[in-house]
Enzyme design. Structure first.
Site, PDB file in Angstrom:
ATOM      1  N   TYR A  80       0.840  -1.211   0.000  1.00 14.67           N
ATOM      2  CA  TYR A  80       0.000   0.000   0.000  1.00 14.67           C
ATOM      3  C   TYR A  80       0.875   1.262   0.000  1.00 14.67           C
ATOM      4  O   TYR A  80       0.615   2.217  -0.747  1.00 14.67           O
ATOM      5  CB  TYR A  80      -0.907  -0.040   1.231  1.00 14.67           C
ATOM      6  CG  TYR A  80      -1.994   0.992   1.274  1.00 14.67           C
ATOM      7  CD1 TYR A  80      -3.151   0.855   0.504  1.00 14.67           C
ATOM      8  CD2 TYR A  80      -1.891   2.110   2.100  1.00 14.67           C
ATOM      9  CE1 TYR A  80      -4.171   1.798   0.565  1.00 14.67           C
ATOM     10  CE2 TYR A  80      -2.901   3.059   2.167  1.00 14.67           C
ATOM     11  CZ  TYR A  80      -4.037   2.898   1.400  1.00 14.67           C
ATOM     12  OH  TYR A  80      -5.045   3.833   1.458  1.00 14.67           O
ATOM     13  N   LYS A 105       0.962   4.084  -2.884  1.00 15.49           N
ATOM     14  CA  LYS A 105       0.549   5.449  -2.563  1.00 15.49           C
ATOM     15  C   LYS A 105       1.692   6.449  -2.743  1.00 15.49           C
ATOM     16  O   LYS A 105       1.469   7.609  -3.103  1.00 15.49           O
ATOM     17  CB  LYS A 105      -0.011   5.506  -1.138  1.00 15.49           C
ATOM     18  CG  LYS A 105      -1.356   4.785  -0.982  1.00 15.49           C
ATOM     19  CD  LYS A 105      -2.428   5.389  -1.895  1.00 15.49           C
ATOM     20  CE  LYS A 105      -3.823   4.857  -1.595  1.00 15.49           C
ATOM     21  NZ  LYS A 105      -4.843   5.436  -2.495  1.00 15.49           N
TER      22      LYS A 105
END
Lengths: 77, 247
Positions: B155, B159
């Site tokens: 993640y 991101k």
């Protein structure tokens, strides 16, 4: 005929005068196009002439005459 | 209204932050395409909520990691609304695991949706916006993409990737009057953060100077500003909406 169509697209995309566009005109040096302009121009030509211009062919295009020759050779029309 | 006559596409808009953004942009006057991947019923509820307030919205299905589905979605939006002024890349998933236990499929799934999805949708939107010489692309990153978080290497990578990607295309598209910005939320009360164990939630709270979780509307207000003409001179920025976690 193809030249006129191509010229009209160039005039619209690059905001230049029709008189400036000749077969010898270079997109970057003479018509003030940047790299993104060229991409847009290719997209507009693909749309107008209903054809796909692969990146490796697009990279070889530097003058208005190159475009006209390319379309003559590859267009379905 | 600020976004009167504008059209917006919000990915992952069936719930959480995406839902709040979709509803708020509609409140500002925009016509909104509510993208969803699997939660059709919830997406329809968002559309209904917008219509109840007098707005115009449609639900559009697409898995953003799938180029064909994305292209079909943009075609549908153009057919319905005739134009696209605002793209909000919000769709995101988590597959948390510590690195040494993280399966490749968990890595790939998160990178595909959270990063490749942003590429797919931005590319499709840019083709439309370049011709019109205006547009707003707003990408939702995360505090995790800036500061990292144990158990979220996939993640965090996606991101952080969104931030680099956004800055690159902000430069590419600036000559065409298209602004690209990033909003990086901290811990916002959504289904995604509700799934965290209470012990971790308490631990997180200690890291937030403002001492509380955020509300999806805290993010939506910033997106509304970045989607409006008031932010015409702002591009390539990361706006943190995290109660002061990143300073």
């Amino acid at each position: 005929m193809i030249f006129e169509k191509v010229r009209d697209i160039i005039v619209e995309q690059l905001g230049v005068d029709a008189e400036e566009v000749t077969l010898d005109s270079k997109f970057i040096d003479d018509l003030g196009a940047d790299s993104l302009d060229i991409v847009e121009l290719i997209m507009a030509l693909e749309e107008e002439f209903d054809m796909e211009i692969p990146d490796e062919d697009a990279e070889k295009i530097s003058t208005v005459g190159d475009v006209v020759e390319y379309i003559k050779a590859h267009s379905k029309e | 209204m600020e976004l009167e006559g504008r059209t917006a596409l919000v990915t992952g808009a069936s719930r959480g932050i995406g839902r709040a953004i979709a509803v708020y942009l509609a409140e500002l006057g925009a016509q909104v395409a509510v993208n969803y991947s699997s939660s059709e019923q919830r997406a329809i509820e968002v559309v209904e909520a917008i219509k109840e307030k007098g707005g115009r919205a449609i639900a559009v299905k697409a898995d953003v990691s799938n180029l064909q589905e994305v292209e079909a979605m943009f075609e549908k939006v153009l057919n319905e609304f005739g134009d696209l002024h605002i793209l909000v890349n919000n769709a995101g998933i988590t597959r948390d695991a510590l690195l040494i236990r993280m399966k490749q499929e968990d890595w790939d799934a998160v990178l595909d949706t959270n990063l490749k999805g942003v590429y797919n949708c931005s590319k499709a939107a840019a083709k439309i916006m370049i011709k019109k010489r205006r547009g707003k692309i707003i990408n939702i990153s995360s505090v995790v993409g800036v500061a990292g978080n144990a158990g979220q290497s996939n993640y965090a990578a996606a991101k952080a990737g969104v931030i680099g990607f956004s800055k690159a295309i902000a430069r590419e598209l600036a000559p065409r009057n298209i602004q690209v910005n990033v909003v990086a939320p901290g811990f916002i009360e959504t289904d995604m953060t509700a799934a965290l164990p209470e012990s971790i939630r308490q631990e997180m709270l200690k890291q937030i100077p403002l001492g509380r979780y955020g509300d999806p509307m805290d993010v939506a207000y910033v997106v509304g500003f970045l989607a409006s003409d008031k932010s015409q001179y702002i591009t390539g920025q990361v706006i943190h909406v995290d109660g002061g976690m990143i300073m």
